[in-house]
Design an enzyme around this catalytic site. Structure first.
Site, short mmCIF file in Angstrom:
data_model
loop_
_atom_site.label_atom_id
_atom_site.label_comp_id
_atom_site.label_asym_id
_atom_site.label_seq_id
_atom_site.Cartn_x
_atom_site.Cartn_y
_atom_site.Cartn_z
N HIS A 1 -1.09 0.14 -9.74
CA HIS A 1 -1.69 -0.83 -8.80
C HIS A 1 -2.03 -2.23 -9.49
CE1 HIS A 1 -3.79 -1.06 -4.57
NE2 HIS A 1 -3.60 -2.07 -5.12
N ARG B 1 0.84 -1.10 -0.01
CA ARG B 1 0.12 -0.18 -0.05
C ARG B 1 0.98 1.30 0.06
NH1 ARG B 1 -3.47 -2.89 -1.67
NH2 ARG B 1 -5.25 -3.52 -0.44
P1 NAP Z 1 -1.06 -11.41 5.45
O1 NAP Z 1 -1.21 -12.92 4.87
O2 NAP Z 1 -2.00 -10.97 6.28
O3 NAP Z 1 0.33 -11.56 5.59
C1 NAP Z 1 0.85 -10.20 6.51
C2 NAP Z 1 2.19 -10.41 7.13
O4 NAP Z 1 2.66 -9.15 7.68
C3 NAP Z 1 2.28 -11.33 8.12
O5 NAP Z 1 3.65 -12.09 7.80
C4 NAP Z 1 2.19 -10.57 9.27
O6 NAP Z 1 3.02 -11.13 10.47
C5 NAP Z 1 3.03 -9.38 8.76
N1 NAP Z 1 2.75 -8.11 9.54
C6 NAP Z 1 1.73 -7.43 9.87
N2 NAP Z 1 1.66 -6.54 10.76
C7 NAP Z 1 2.95 -6.40 11.16
C8 NAP Z 1 3.63 -5.47 12.08
N3 NAP Z 1 2.96 -4.60 12.70
N4 NAP Z 1 5.06 -5.77 12.00
C9 NAP Z 1 5.53 -6.77 11.50
N5 NAP Z 1 4.88 -7.64 10.42
C10 NAP Z 1 3.60 -7.35 10.29
O7 NAP Z 1 -1.13 -10.64 4.04
P2 NAP Z 1 -1.18 -10.89 2.37
O8 NAP Z 1 -2.04 -11.55 1.91
O9 NAP Z 1 0.45 -11.53 2.41
O10 NAP Z 1 -1.03 -9.54 1.74
C11 NAP Z 1 -0.28 -8.34 2.18
C12 NAP Z 1 -1.00 -7.13 1.63
O11 NAP Z 1 -0.26 -7.11 0.21
C13 NAP Z 1 -2.27 -6.87 1.63
O12 NAP Z 1 -2.61 -6.58 2.98
C14 NAP Z 1 -2.61 -5.91 0.60
O13 NAP Z 1 -2.63 -4.70 1.20
C15 NAP Z 1 -1.33 -6.16 -0.33
N6 NAP Z 1 -1.62 -6.61 -1.85
C16 NAP Z 1 -1.55 -5.50 -2.60
C17 NAP Z 1 -1.52 -5.98 -4.06
C18 NAP Z 1 -1.28 -5.21 -5.25
O14 NAP Z 1 -1.83 -5.39 -6.37
N7 NAP Z 1 -0.39 -4.12 -5.23
C19 NAP Z 1 -2.59 -7.23 -4.17
C20 NAP Z 1 -2.87 -8.08 -3.15
C21 NAP Z 1 -2.32 -7.59 -1.89
P3 NAP Z 1 2.50 -12.50 11.14
O15 NAP Z 1 2.82 -13.48 10.18
O16 NAP Z 1 3.26 -12.42 12.39
O17 NAP Z 1 0.85 -12.34 11.23
#
Ligand code: NAP
Length: 314
Positions: free
Chosen positions: A277, A229
């Protein structure tokens, strides 16, 4: 008395219901689907299927018992003060989207590692100048976020031979990856991440995380790849570290304001490669089965998959 069919409202300001409802109706003939605003009786809605729903709409379904997002990130939904917080919310973990994101990560890391961004500049001035070659094992890639997206990208980078480290909120052990967590872990990881990939969810804790102080910890000549983001990065601080030559390049897919305003410095900055994006889009061919399975779980009275921890914010 016959059981009332599960009734699902499709609520989106951005995605056409025609893309989702016909295949869902074929897969789940026992359920009823309606597309907002054509919902005859809001009291009959059990489930909302959402992608950027207009603010306030979910609060109009008094008997709502489950919300299924069609996107992986839920920061936009959680930012809506009218979201009914007591209703379980699941995000979509779409295998097609996970694969697409890893491809985007690999494309950006390889562009930097193989100096392709520099050869494009050289070509523009007819310059024939081979640059020093590095092996993947010479490079350390850091991944912020080791969730569904970060863990897959990390594993694929390891396969290519890169040294990979990653950062999460809770402590993790992942074979082949040097895992860091928490506040202290972040600084240690940034200091060794020559290419830094951001795949964090946007939460109170991660907003503005990549500011001048933390960007300065990255090794000289490295790159930032932000695919999560825009608000994770303090944009003026990033411009300053690029202008100072500390970072060689930034690959940006997401921005504080989208579409990126026409007068933004990123558009013409020689050290910025930007995309609108598109790092990973929901892929209906793989996502549909996941949505169907979760709706079936809900209808059977089971716990849906990928429920969001609204306290943690992701
Ligand atoms: P996810 O499965 O929820 O994983 C989030 C990761 O971030 C986890 O490892 C979590 O730690 C870590 N995290 C969260 N808060 C943290 C903090 N305060 N300090 C350290 N680590 C932290 O999410 P995901 O499915 O991989 O997706 C991640 C993000 O990608 C989405 O939220 C979205 O905004 C973005 N995204 C972007 C696109 C695009 O086209 N640009 C597409 C899809 C998604 P834990 O393992 O300890 O919980």
């Amino acid at each position: 008395m016959a059981k009332r069919p599960t009734t699902v409202a499709f609520v989106s300001s951005e995605v056409e219901p025609e893309r989702w409802l016909p295949p869902l109706e074929r897969a789940l003939p026992q359920m009823r689907f309606q597309a907002w605003p054509d919902v005859a009786d809001p009291t009959s809605i059990d489930v909302a299927l959402v992608a950027a729903p207009p603010a306030g709409v979910l609060g109009r379904f008094p008997n709502l018992r489950f919300i299924q997002s069609l996107w992986m990130g839920v920061d936009g939904l959680l930012a809506d003060p009218t979201l009914p917080r007591a209703v379980p919310l699941a995000r979509l973990i779409d295998p097609g989207m996970v694969a697409a994101m890893s491809e985007t990560v690999l494309a950006r890391v390889l562009d930097w590692h193989r100096h392709l961004y520099r050869y494009r500049v050289q070509q523009a001035s007819w310059e024939w100048k081979p640059l020093k070659q590095f092996m993947a094992a010479d490079r350390t890639v850091g991944i912020l976020g080791l969730g569904a997206l970060g863990a897959d990208a990390a594993a694929k980078l390891v396969t290519l031979g890169f040294r990979v480290c990653g950062w999460s909120r809770r402590e993790k052990t992942i074979p082949g990856i040097e895992a860091f967590f928490g506040h202290d872990g972040l600084e240690a990881m940034l200091k060794r991440s020559e290419a830094l990939v951001c795949l964090l969810p946007l939460t109170v804790q991660t907003r503005g995380l990549l500011d001048a102080r933390r960007l300065a910890l990255l090794p000289q000549g490295g790159c930032l790849i932000n695919l999560a983001r825009g608000a994770h990065v303090v944009e003026r601080d990033l411009l300053a570290v690029l202008d100072a030559g500390h970072l060689a390049h930034a690959y940006l897919d997401v921005f504080q304001s989208e579409p990126l305003p026409g007068d933004h410095a990123f558009w013409t900055h020689p050290q910025v490669s930007l995309t609108p994006h598109i790092a990973a889009l929901t892929e209906p061919r793989t996502a549909l089965a996941k949505v169907v399975a979760n709706l079936e779980r809900f209808a059977r009275g089971e716990r849906p998959e990928a429920l969001v921890d609204t306290t943690a914010g992701y």
